[in-house]
Scaffold this motif. Sequence first.
Motif: not given
Length: 477
Positions: A375-386, A389-392, A426-428, A465-474
């Motif tokens: 489980x992760x917490x992702x802010x609403x401001x982040x691109x949810x579709x992206x 896709x990354x996690x998938x 996987x189920x995302x 690591x991938x979230x950090x590379x893509x500057x995705x807040x969590x």
Amino acid sequence: MKLILGYIASLFLLVSISFADEFSYLEKDNNSWLQIYSNLLRAQTLDDEIKSLEKTVQKAVGKNKIELTQLLKLQTSKKKILDELPQSFDAMLEKITIGDTFKEISFIEYLLKNQKSNYAIQTKKLTFVKEEYLEALKHLNAELELVSKKEVKDTSKEYQLQMALDFFKSAKGLLDHKAEVLRHKQELYLHELKSYESTQLPRIMLNIGIIFFIFILFHLLKYFITKRIENEDQLFKIKKILNITFFLLLLLVIVIFNINNIIYAATLIGFIAAAITISMKEYLQSIVSWLHLSFGNFIKLGDRILINVNNQQVIGEVIDISPFKVTLYESINNTTSVQLKRAGRIIFIPNNYFVNNYVYNYTHDKMKTIYDLIEFRIPFSVDAQKVEEIVQEITIEATERYMEVAAKQFVSLKKRYDMRSRDFRPRIHLVPDAVEPCYILYIWYVTPYHQIMEFKSQLSQKIVNRFQEENISFYIK
């Protein structure tokens, strides 16, 4: 005139009372016969005195009546105390006994309660009593001889001694009768014992020998089977079958041994079964549950299971299934990491617990993979579709080989149960949090049951690591 007669009566009673205590010549230290006889004479004398006092008290008046009443109470108290002492030869001889009823000899009695020693003890007691009796006669004869040699004859004492000798001589019949009864019972018992040893005992020893032979045979059979069969699951089941067969065969042998008295055998088995059922209820439930566990095939050795005990989750690998308990080895997993903070303990759970409670099996049949969650917490401001896709992408790449393994294992499970085909991709899921303004990112993926924590660590690192590379807040709550 009445007053004078009252004093004369009182004087007579006092003289008779003093006479009641003059029986020392009829006593001898440590001789039960003389002591009992002396007690008897004192009791009879006190009875006579009490009766005379009662009549005199009724006729007395004034101060004399009060004195006589006090004397009556004193003598009555003496009589009560004296009544506590033995006053009969019968009471002494009744202690020499081996029972009035003769019981049929049983094997348990033959081994543990053989009456030979008891007869020997009672015979020694009778011999000792006879010796005391002869000592009593010797003492009385000696006292009578001393009285007879005196110049001034004590006729009262001589009369008492002669009466005592006559009484003792008549009591000799009690000793002879007791000796005859004891001898007769001993001969009867020895005859029955000899008959038992020549008839029933060889049969019982043969039965015990057969049971012992069956016991040795089964253990040898289990030993050779253990050497030849390497499959642990198959070996476990065969051992259980052999144990059950052994107990059933043992019960059958016991019934056959008592076939001549089938009612007795059936009654005996019924009573034993009832007693065992009542006194060992929990153990019997565990044994029945053990049969259910052994042949129900819903858990087996090596399975990882989870159960709730007293509202606490217990998870571990099954390392033993015995007739009374299931033994687990507590493994390292999410539950032990988050809740218990410890692992590696040996857990013992009664078998009957598995009948009335839910059991979660991680490795039933050939399934050795399970779904795990990150489980992760992702802010609403982040691109949810992206994010999805990354996690998938990362999760599919990491779990691709386990997806294929799970699909193959599921084929076996599907043959056994009526189940639809499943895709183990996987189920995302991104679900808005009901409390905070963010998404909850649920990542479900397939992983081997024994590598849950290791794989979760590796997959979590890749995603972070991938979230950090893509500057995705969590963040993780």
